[in-house]
Design an enzyme around this catalytic site. Structure first.
Site, short mmCIF file in Angstrom:
data_model
loop_
_atom_site.label_atom_id
_atom_site.label_comp_id
_atom_site.label_asym_id
_atom_site.label_seq_id
_atom_site.Cartn_x
_atom_site.Cartn_y
_atom_site.Cartn_z
N SER A 7 -91.57 -117.48 -42.07
CA SER A 7 -92.38 -116.73 -42.93
C SER A 7 -91.85 -117.82 -44.05
CB SER A 7 -89.96 -116.41 -42.76
OG SER A 7 -90.02 -115.56 -44.18
N HIS A 32 -96.01 -114.77 -41.85
CA HIS A 32 -94.94 -113.63 -41.84
C HIS A 32 -94.91 -113.89 -43.27
CE1 HIS A 32 -91.80 -111.49 -40.62
NE2 HIS A 32 -91.42 -111.21 -40.93
N ASP A 34 -92.47 -111.16 -45.74
CA ASP A 34 -91.81 -110.30 -45.82
C ASP A 34 -91.95 -109.69 -47.83
OD1 ASP A 34 -89.73 -110.57 -43.87
OD2 ASP A 34 -89.88 -113.11 -44.56
N HIS A 65 -93.85 -107.19 -43.53
CA HIS A 65 -93.46 -107.31 -43.02
C HIS A 65 -92.58 -106.11 -43.78
CE1 HIS A 65 -88.38 -107.53 -42.12
NE2 HIS A 65 -88.69 -106.63 -41.86
N MET A 67 -90.06 -103.98 -46.54
CA MET A 67 -88.99 -103.66 -45.99
C MET A 67 -88.09 -103.28 -47.12
SD MET A 67 -86.30 -107.47 -45.11
CE MET A 67 -88.10 -108.15 -44.88
N MET A 136 -85.11 -106.71 -35.74
CA MET A 136 -83.31 -108.01 -36.22
C MET A 136 -82.45 -108.52 -36.22
SD MET A 136 -85.72 -108.12 -39.41
CE MET A 136 -84.59 -109.19 -40.36
N GLY A 141 -83.11 -109.21 -45.94
CA GLY A 141 -83.02 -109.42 -47.21
C GLY A 141 -82.93 -110.35 -47.61
N PHE A 142 -82.80 -111.65 -46.99
CA PHE A 142 -82.32 -112.44 -47.25
C PHE A 142 -82.88 -113.70 -46.01
CE2 PHE A 142 -79.55 -110.24 -49.72
CZ PHE A 142 -79.72 -110.39 -50.84
N GLY A 144 -81.76 -117.56 -44.39
CA GLY A 144 -80.53 -118.87 -44.27
C GLY A 144 -79.67 -117.99 -43.54
N ASP A 174 -86.88 -112.08 -35.53
CA ASP A 174 -86.68 -111.87 -37.05
C ASP A 174 -84.99 -112.16 -37.34
OD1 ASP A 174 -87.32 -112.43 -39.61
OD2 ASP A 174 -88.28 -110.82 -40.04
N GLY A 175 -84.91 -113.77 -37.97
CA GLY A 175 -83.62 -113.73 -38.18
C GLY A 175 -82.49 -114.98 -37.98
N GLY A 176 -82.24 -116.05 -38.44
CA GLY A 176 -81.12 -117.18 -37.44
C GLY A 176 -82.64 -117.95 -36.44
N GLY A 196 -87.96 -118.94 -40.57
CA GLY A 196 -88.20 -119.57 -42.07
C GLY A 196 -87.13 -120.35 -42.50
N SER A 197 -85.55 -120.60 -43.33
CA SER A 197 -85.48 -121.97 -43.30
C SER A 197 -85.19 -123.08 -42.31
CB SER A 197 -83.78 -121.43 -43.51
OG SER A 197 -83.00 -120.72 -42.66
C1 DX5 Z 1 -84.95 -111.45 -44.13
C2 DX5 Z 1 -86.33 -111.59 -43.31
C3 DX5 Z 1 -87.07 -112.84 -42.56
C4 DX5 Z 1 -85.93 -113.78 -42.87
C5 DX5 Z 1 -86.04 -114.89 -41.85
O1 DX5 Z 1 -84.89 -110.24 -44.35
O2 DX5 Z 1 -86.94 -111.01 -42.69
O3 DX5 Z 1 -88.18 -112.44 -42.55
O4 DX5 Z 1 -87.46 -115.07 -43.82
O5 DX5 Z 1 -85.67 -116.41 -42.11
P1 DX5 Z 1 -84.56 -117.43 -41.77
O6 DX5 Z 1 -85.24 -117.69 -40.34
O7 DX5 Z 1 -83.89 -118.47 -42.88
O8 DX5 Z 1 -83.31 -115.76 -41.23
ZN ZN Z 2 -88.99 -110.49 -42.18
#
Ligand code: DX5
Ligand code: ZN
Length: 214
Positions: A7, A32, A34, A65, A67, A136, A141-142, A144, A174-176, A196-197
């Site tokens: 991401s 990816h 966002d 993606h 949102m 999800m 939204g964010f 990390g 997607d996420g964490g 992402g992170s």
């Molecule tokens: C959150 C996004 C994700 C996010 C994932 O709304 O859809 O794609 O960037 O980031 P990490 O992998 O850091 O949770």
């Molecule tokens: Zn995403």
């Protein structure tokens, strides 16, 4: 093998071309993107001007993606960039089946996203028309945030459902996501992970990507 979609929300936006080229050269499977509108989620990210610059330097297909509120408007904005996938949230769409048909008619693979509280059965009657379902594992939204464990049971249920209805429909998470939960995700039947992170903060991004391609 699990496919990896870094991401770019966690990339350095001052060096976006460098970061996109790095992850593509490092062997990621998708890029990816966002897209957040400040209404559906409490954050605002990038529009077609920036994403077209990403599309120019990416050598891997885009996974967009959404949102956002007003999904159909955003599909029209991003379709000219020829992403491989566009995913939209079922929680924000009154006519998901119609939007799936619209995305496919534009030559893009349609995907639906489910927030952490949304049951997998909500896509049961849409599944045969979808190429991917994105679960999800954080609140959108964010980047990390920490991984919400209940998504594992959801993925197991969705895996059974798609094996019955449309085995080629992919499951994305997607996420964490990190090397700590990738084995659980693999066992649950997940095909694609967004990270992402974990990837962008790693001191060796290629190793980070490879650690998820199990
Ligand atoms: C959150 C996004 C994700 C996010 C994932 O709304 O859809 O794609 O960037 O980031 P990490 O992998 O850091 O949770
Ligand atoms: Zn995403």
């Amino acid at each position: 093998m699990i496919k990896v979609a870094p991401s770019i929300l966690s990339a350095d936006f001052g060096n976006l071309q460098r970061d996109v080229e790095e992850i593509c050269n490092a062997g990621c499977d998708l890029v990816h993107v966002d897209v957040m509108d400040g209404h559906f989620v409490p954050n605002l990210t990038i529009g077609p001007v920036v994403v077209s610059a990403v599309a120019k330097c990416a050598t891997k297909p885009l996974d967009i993606h959404l949102m956002v509120e007003n999904n159909s408007f955003f599909v029209d904005l991003f379709a000219p960039l020829k992403p491989k996938y566009i995913s939209f949230h079922i929680e924000e769409e009154k006519h998901p089946h119609r939007l799936i048909q619209k995305i496919r008619a534009l030559g893009i693979k349609p995907a639906i996203v489910l927030n952490p509280h949304t049951p997998p059965e909500s896509v049961e009657f849409l599944l045969k028309d979808l190429d991917m379902v994105l679960l999800m594992s954080v609140n959108p939204g964010f980047g990390g945030q920490s991984f919400i464990d209940s998504v594992i049971d959801k993925a197991i249920r969705l895996n059974k459902m798609r094996n019955r209805i449309k085995p080629e429909c992919l499951i994305e998470i997607d996420g964490g996501v990190s090397d700590k939960n990738i084995h659980l995700l693999k066992d649950a039947g997940v095909d694609v992970v967004v990270a992402g992170s974990y990837i962008f903060k790693h001191n060796n991004r290629q190793k980070a990507i490879e650690s998820l391609q199990i």
